[in-house]
Write a protein that holds these residues in place. Structure first.
Motif, short mmCIF file in Angstrom:
data_model
loop_
_atom_site.label_atom_id
_atom_site.label_comp_id
_atom_site.label_asym_id
_atom_site.label_seq_id
_atom_site.Cartn_x
_atom_site.Cartn_y
_atom_site.Cartn_z
N SER A 185 11.39 7.70 -3.32
CA SER A 185 11.85 6.52 -2.11
C SER A 185 12.25 7.36 -0.58
N TRP A 186 12.24 8.73 -0.71
CA TRP A 186 11.63 9.04 0.45
C TRP A 186 10.49 8.84 0.72
N LEU A 187 9.77 8.66 -0.21
CA LEU A 187 7.90 8.87 0.63
C LEU A 187 7.80 7.77 1.50
N THR B 288 14.72 22.77 -1.91
CA THR B 288 16.49 22.44 -1.77
C THR B 288 17.25 21.35 -1.73
N THR B 289 16.58 20.17 -2.50
CA THR B 289 17.53 19.49 -2.96
C THR B 289 17.80 19.17 -4.38
N GLU B 290 17.98 18.25 -5.40
CA GLU B 290 18.65 18.39 -6.85
C GLU B 290 18.11 16.98 -6.57
N TRP B 291 17.27 16.33 -5.79
CA TRP B 291 16.38 15.11 -6.17
C TRP B 291 15.44 14.56 -7.40
N THR B 292 15.63 13.13 -7.48
CA THR B 292 14.85 13.10 -9.51
C THR B 292 13.37 12.97 -8.58
N ILE B 293 12.68 12.72 -9.45
CA ILE B 293 11.27 12.37 -8.81
C ILE B 293 11.31 10.72 -8.05
N GLU B 294 12.70 9.94 -9.01
CA GLU B 294 12.44 8.90 -7.76
C GLU B 294 12.96 8.66 -7.04
N GLN B 295 13.58 9.56 -6.04
CA GLN B 295 14.34 9.94 -5.23
C GLN B 295 13.55 10.35 -4.00
N TYR B 296 11.97 11.29 -5.11
CA TYR B 296 11.69 11.53 -3.88
C TYR B 296 10.52 11.01 -3.46
N ARG C 70 0.54 -1.05 -0.48
CA ARG C 70 -0.56 -0.41 0.13
C ARG C 70 1.06 1.19 -0.03
N ILE C 71 1.62 1.74 0.81
CA ILE C 71 2.53 2.54 1.14
C ILE C 71 3.61 2.56 -0.36
N ALA C 72 4.01 1.49 -1.23
CA ALA C 72 4.71 1.92 -2.48
C ALA C 72 3.82 2.01 -3.67
N ARG C 73 2.58 1.62 -3.22
CA ARG C 73 1.96 2.11 -4.52
C ARG C 73 1.21 3.99 -3.68
N MET C 74 0.92 4.20 -3.17
CA MET C 74 0.57 5.79 -2.74
C MET C 74 2.02 6.20 -2.74
N ALA C 75 3.16 5.75 -2.33
CA ALA C 75 4.12 7.08 -2.43
C ALA C 75 3.99 7.01 -4.28
#
Length: 207
Positions: free
Chosen positions: A196-198, A186-194, A99-104
């Motif tokens: 993963s952070w979620l 404030t970061t240089e994160w990619t959408i994939e890193q965002y 569920r968390i993976a899907r919602m992220a």
């Protein structure tokens, strides 16, 4: 029979015109900003008459909101996010991890599609009461959707019900558009890193 065919052709032409206008408006809004983009500019960029744009979208605020709706949904169907199959699947996956993976994934997908337009909407809020009202409504809807996601995890017995209100409130703030936009500044994160952070942050919250 001929009348049905003609009606279908007219509907197809209207749909094609809307796509051209939305695509042109999205490009101009994100390139020039809200204030510097006019409906006449959009009409010219879309290759349609100015009257066509004014008839379909009475104001620039209405047009921006429609652009946002399309970006959020990923298509031109007027179906709310909570009513989409992919959202329901995230709400009802068999495990907390899934569920968390899907919602992220959904959150990252939405932010990836809407990020530049969300910045335009932030500009417009200061001068357009209609945009400000819709933006606040969107924040409320996001709060309810993500907060409801965590409450359903507890209701389904996948996480502890202890502190569920705090969990729902905190998890919802992390998923707000403003949080994403702040991270882009404030970061240089990619959408994939965002994404993963979620996953990591929401997982730690429910742990």
């Amino acid at each position: 029979m001929a009348e049905d065919v003609n009606r279908d052709l007219r509907a197809a032409r209207r749909a094609d015109t809307e796509v051209r206008i939305i695509e042109a408006a999205t490009e101009l809004f994100t390139e020039r900003g809200y204030v510097a983009t006019t409906l006449a500019d959009v009409a010219k960029h879309a290759g349609v008459g100015a009257r066509t744009v004014y008839v379909r979208f009475a104001t620039k605020a209405v047009l921006l909101q429609r652009c946002l709706d399309v970006a959020i949904a990923g298509d031109y169907h007027r179906v709310a996010v909570p009513d989409r199959d992919w959202f329901r699947q995230a709400m009802n996956a068999p495990t907390v991890e899934e569920r968390i993976a899907r919602m992220a994934r959904i959150s990252a997908m939405l932010m990836g599609r809407t990020g530049p337009l969300l910045q335009v909407a932030q500009q417009a809020e200061a001068i357009e009461p209609e945009i400000a009202e819709r933006a606040q409504a969107a924040r409320t809807q996001t709060h309810q959707a993500i907060g409801g996601f965590f409450r359903k995890l507890a209701a389904d017995g996948l996480i502890s019900k202890r502190n569920v209100d705090w969990l729902a409130e905190t998890g919802a703030v992390l998923g707000q558009a403003e949080t994403y936009l702040l991270l882009t500044k404030t970061t240089e994160w990619t959408i994939e890193q965002y994404e993963s952070w979620l996953v990591e942050t929401w997982t730690r919250l429910v742990g």
